[in-house]
Design a protein around this motif. Sequence first.
Motif, PDB file in Angstrom:
ATOM      1  N   ASP A   1     -10.445  -8.390  -0.522  1.00  0.00           N
ATOM      2  CA  ASP A   1     -10.283  -7.239   0.371  1.00  0.00           C
ATOM      3  C   ASP A   1      -9.000  -7.372   1.183  1.00  0.00           C
ATOM      4  O   ASP A   1      -8.264  -6.403   1.371  1.00  0.00           O
ATOM      5  CB  ASP A   1     -11.472  -7.125   1.326  1.00  0.00           C
ATOM      6  N   TYR A   2      -8.737  -8.572   1.665  1.00  0.00           N
ATOM      7  CA  TYR A   2      -7.529  -8.834   2.445  1.00  0.00           C
ATOM      8  C   TYR A   2      -6.285  -8.534   1.604  1.00  0.00           C
ATOM      9  O   TYR A   2      -5.372  -7.840   2.052  1.00  0.00           O
ATOM     10  CB  TYR A   2      -7.505 -10.288   2.923  1.00  0.00           C
ATOM     11  N   ARG A   3      -6.250  -9.074   0.396  1.00  0.00           N
ATOM     12  CA  ARG A   3      -5.070  -8.885  -0.467  1.00  0.00           C
ATOM     13  C   ARG A   3      -4.870  -7.426  -0.846  1.00  0.00           C
ATOM     14  O   ARG A   3      -3.735  -6.928  -0.880  1.00  0.00           O
ATOM     15  CB  ARG A   3      -5.201  -9.753  -1.712  1.00  0.00           C
ATOM     16  N   ALA A   4      -5.957  -6.734  -1.150  1.00  0.00           N
ATOM     17  CA  ALA A   4      -5.852  -5.318  -1.511  1.00  0.00           C
ATOM     18  C   ALA A   4      -5.295  -4.509  -0.336  1.00  0.00           C
ATOM     19  O   ALA A   4      -4.406  -3.670  -0.516  1.00  0.00           O
ATOM     20  CB  ALA A   4      -7.208  -4.779  -1.932  1.00  0.00           C
ATOM     21  N   SER A   5      -5.783  -4.784   0.863  1.00  0.00           N
ATOM     22  CA  SER A   5      -5.313  -4.076   2.047  1.00  0.00           C
ATOM     23  C   SER A   5      -3.847  -4.412   2.327  1.00  0.00           C
ATOM     24  O   SER A   5      -3.048  -3.526   2.661  1.00  0.00           O
ATOM     25  CB  SER A   5      -6.181  -4.442   3.254  1.00  0.00           C
ATOM     26  N   TYR A   6      -3.490  -5.659   2.170  1.00  0.00           N
ATOM     27  CA  TYR A   6      -2.108  -6.108   2.378  1.00  0.00           C
ATOM     28  C   TYR A   6      -1.158  -5.353   1.439  1.00  0.00           C
ATOM     29  O   TYR A   6      -0.137  -4.821   1.861  1.00  0.00           O
ATOM     30  CB  TYR A   6      -2.045  -7.616   2.129  1.00  0.00           C
TER      31      TYR A   6
ATOM     32  N   HIS B   1     -10.315   6.328   0.727  1.00  0.00           N
ATOM     33  CA  HIS B   1      -9.230   5.390   0.972  1.00  0.00           C
ATOM     34  C   HIS B   1      -9.827   4.062   1.390  1.00  0.00           C
ATOM     35  O   HIS B   1     -10.717   4.002   2.235  1.00  0.00           O
ATOM     36  CB  HIS B   1      -8.301   5.910   2.072  1.00  0.00           C
ATOM     37  N   LEU B   2      -9.328   2.996   0.806  1.00  0.00           N
ATOM     38  CA  LEU B   2      -9.779   1.655   1.165  1.00  0.00           C
ATOM     39  C   LEU B   2      -9.462   1.411   2.638  1.00  0.00           C
ATOM     40  O   LEU B   2      -8.341   1.654   3.077  1.00  0.00           O
ATOM     41  CB  LEU B   2      -9.065   0.619   0.297  1.00  0.00           C
ATOM     42  N   PRO B   3     -10.438   0.968   3.430  1.00  0.00           N
ATOM     43  CA  PRO B   3     -10.165   0.729   4.859  1.00  0.00           C
ATOM     44  C   PRO B   3      -9.146  -0.386   5.069  1.00  0.00           C
ATOM     45  O   PRO B   3      -8.991  -1.267   4.226  1.00  0.00           O
ATOM     46  CB  PRO B   3     -11.526   0.320   5.432  1.00  0.00           C
ATOM     47  N   VAL B   4      -8.474  -0.324   6.187  1.00  0.00           N
ATOM     48  CA  VAL B   4      -7.517  -1.364   6.564  1.00  0.00           C
ATOM     49  C   VAL B   4      -8.311  -2.627   6.901  1.00  0.00           C
ATOM     50  O   VAL B   4      -9.285  -2.572   7.649  1.00  0.00           O
ATOM     51  CB  VAL B   4      -6.679  -0.924   7.789  1.00  0.00           C
TER      52      VAL B   4
ATOM     53  N   GLY C   1      -4.349   7.801   3.357  1.00  0.00           N
ATOM     54  CA  GLY C   1      -5.291   8.106   4.431  1.00  0.00           C
ATOM     55  C   GLY C   1      -4.651   7.978   5.802  1.00  0.00           C
ATOM     56  O   GLY C   1      -3.571   7.400   5.958  1.00  0.00           O
ATOM     57  N   TYR C   2      -5.340   8.534   6.797  1.00  0.00           N
ATOM     58  CA  TYR C   2      -4.808   8.510   8.163  1.00  0.00           C
ATOM     59  C   TYR C   2      -4.785   7.105   8.738  1.00  0.00           C
ATOM     60  O   TYR C   2      -3.831   6.709   9.385  1.00  0.00           O
ATOM     61  CB  TYR C   2      -5.628   9.430   9.070  1.00  0.00           C
ATOM     62  N   GLU C   3      -5.853   6.337   8.526  1.00  0.00           N
ATOM     63  CA  GLU C   3      -5.958   5.029   9.166  1.00  0.00           C
ATOM     64  C   GLU C   3      -4.799   4.108   8.780  1.00  0.00           C
ATOM     65  O   GLU C   3      -4.124   3.542   9.632  1.00  0.00           O
ATOM     66  CB  GLU C   3      -7.294   4.369   8.806  1.00  0.00           C
ATOM     67  N   ARG C   4      -4.560   3.950   7.485  1.00  0.00           N
ATOM     68  CA  ARG C   4      -3.510   3.027   7.035  1.00  0.00           C
ATOM     69  C   ARG C   4      -2.131   3.526   7.461  1.00  0.00           C
ATOM     70  O   ARG C   4      -1.295   2.755   7.937  1.00  0.00           O
ATOM     71  CB  ARG C   4      -3.570   2.848   5.514  1.00  0.00           C
TER      72      ARG C   4
END
Length: 164
Positions: free
Chosen positions: A23-28, A4-7, A64-67
């Motif tokens: 990375d910012y946009r993907a997470s957003y 999973h991509l990290p937040v 994933g758990y983090e997001r």
Amino acid sequence: MKFHLPVYLHSANYAKEFQEINDYRASYRLNLQCRDAICEAINAHYQNDRLNEAAAREVVEQFGYERTMVVLANTVHKKDWDRRFSPDNRKWADTIPCPCDMLGERGKRFLVDKVHPGLVDLFITQFRRNYEREHKPSVKAALKETAAQTSAAPKLHKRKEPER
């Protein structure tokens, strides 16, 4: 386990400055998709006055758990006036650091607000239970670790005192 991509924890300005805007946009985008997936999972798995355990598992498998944790905690933070969230879930949310893009008014974009807050609270409780089950160290592993540490520790020998 699925990757999973990290937040992304920093602001858009930081991302621009350090050439991390992709990375910012993907997470957003993933934060928004996670928010929507939580609503969909609750709607799909709430039947007969019960939220099926599969709801939280589905979202975690996908994001994933983090997001999932960050989106849920943000929802509780932004709805601090709403007493339909349990005190335990409120305390839990206070321990979760949220990314910069969730601070202030911008964080309202990530609210899980298309379902009843009581159902979101049930979802959070399920999520936390699953997380604790999966991340709680087993007794067997703890015993092995203790045994390994004990055998690796230098043994102290008592020094003999000279006879007088």
